[in-house]
Design an enzyme around this catalytic site. Structure first.
Site, mmCIF file in Angstrom:
data_model
loop_
_atom_site.group_PDB
_atom_site.id
_atom_site.type_symbol
_atom_site.label_atom_id
_atom_site.label_comp_id
_atom_site.label_asym_id
_atom_site.label_seq_id
_atom_site.Cartn_x
_atom_site.Cartn_y
_atom_site.Cartn_z
ATOM 1 N N GLU A 64 11.644 -0.974 -9.244
ATOM 2 C CA GLU A 64 10.594 0.012 -9.466
ATOM 3 C C GLU A 64 10.163 0.034 -10.928
ATOM 4 O O GLU A 64 10.994 0.005 -11.830
ATOM 5 C CB GLU A 64 11.084 1.400 -9.058
ATOM 6 C CG GLU A 64 11.417 1.537 -7.582
ATOM 7 C CD GLU A 64 10.192 1.469 -6.678
ATOM 8 O OE1 GLU A 64 9.052 1.595 -7.204
ATOM 9 O OE2 GLU A 64 10.362 1.273 -5.466
ATOM 10 N N ARG A 121 9.462 14.888 1.800
ATOM 11 C CA ARG A 121 8.927 14.893 3.164
ATOM 12 C C ARG A 121 9.952 15.411 4.157
ATOM 13 O O ARG A 121 9.606 16.032 5.175
ATOM 14 C CB ARG A 121 8.483 13.468 3.551
ATOM 15 C CG ARG A 121 7.858 13.366 4.932
ATOM 16 C CD ARG A 121 7.377 11.960 5.210
ATOM 17 N NE ARG A 121 8.444 10.972 5.116
ATOM 18 C CZ ARG A 121 9.308 10.691 6.086
ATOM 19 N NH1 ARG A 121 9.242 11.341 7.250
ATOM 20 N NH2 ARG A 121 10.223 9.757 5.934
ATOM 21 N N CYS A 180 15.135 9.235 -4.346
ATOM 22 C CA CYS A 180 15.106 7.983 -5.111
ATOM 23 C C CYS A 180 14.308 8.154 -6.400
ATOM 24 O O CYS A 180 14.766 7.799 -7.487
ATOM 25 C CB CYS A 180 14.507 6.860 -4.266
ATOM 26 S SG CYS A 180 15.556 6.335 -2.887
#
Length: 213
Positions: A78, A88, A141
């Site tokens: 990333e 979510r 994350c």
């Protein structure tokens, strides 16, 4: 050199997490670098607290956290973490922040200071599919990646840190037809090449890695 490598416990109803399983299997020494491996909780603030405890205990040169990204085809280091929690689904302790700032005194975003494109090149050159990702999501994350880079910015300026997402492993897709996956052995191999690049490259390489959309 010391590398702190972390993997998440299972979450979202999954019986296993390939991040935890792969991290456990990574070699303890890669090109002379000691690899310290820990499992972290998939819990909003506790995840980063466990990492900081390990930083204080082991004084690593590099911190790399690994997480599952179901639906991705390859291993994806990333590039950036954003200062927002927008879960979510609930984490493993039922926390579900919506549009919450992670750190009021933190930057809007932090960029990884790992040699990302060198890591990707080293994986690809050794037969492991890998590419650059420009979104770590808004779940735990991203929270962890942001937390690591925030700590580097505020407390540990000599550390390099970042995050790697990995696909589902084979056993997880039995009931998920037409879903990308990678064998656990291949994931472990990819992570070892990524860490080896962290040892070999003090500066990143220039390579195409952007996206059109």
């Amino acid at each position: 050199m010391k590398i702190l490598l972390t993997g998440f416990e299972p979450f979202g109803g999954e019986p296993v997490n390939p991040a935890e399983e792969a991290v456990k299997r990574v070699r303890d020494n890669i090109n002379g670098a000691e690899v310290i491996k820990i499992t972290i909780p998939t819990v909003q603030t506790k995840s980063v607290e466990v990492i900081e405890e390990a930083i204080k205990l082991h004084n690593p040169d590099v911190v790399v956290s690994v997480g599952q990204a179901g639906g991705r085809y390859d291993i994806t280091p990333e590039r950036v973490a954003i200062n927002i929690d927008d879960f979510r689904i609930p984490d493993n302790e039922g926390n579900q922040p919506i549009d919450e700032t992670i750190k009021e005194d933190g930057k809007n975003a932090y960029f990884s200071n790992l040699p990302l494109k060198a890591m990707i090149k080293h994986m690809n050159d050794n037969g492991v599919p890998a590419s650059l990702s420009n979104t770590a999501g808004t779940f735990v994350c991203n929270h962890v990646m942001y937390g690591i880079l925030y700590m580097i910015d505020k407390k540990y300026p000599n550390i390099k840190g970042g995050f790697i997402h990995i696909p589902y492993m084979t056993s997880q897709i039995m009931e998920k037809k037409n879903t990308p996956f990678m064998s656990l052995d291949e994931i472990v191999k990819g992570l070892e090449f990524a860490l080896e690049a962290c040892v070999l490259y003090s500066e990143d390489v220039k390579a195409v890695g952007g996206e059109i959309n």
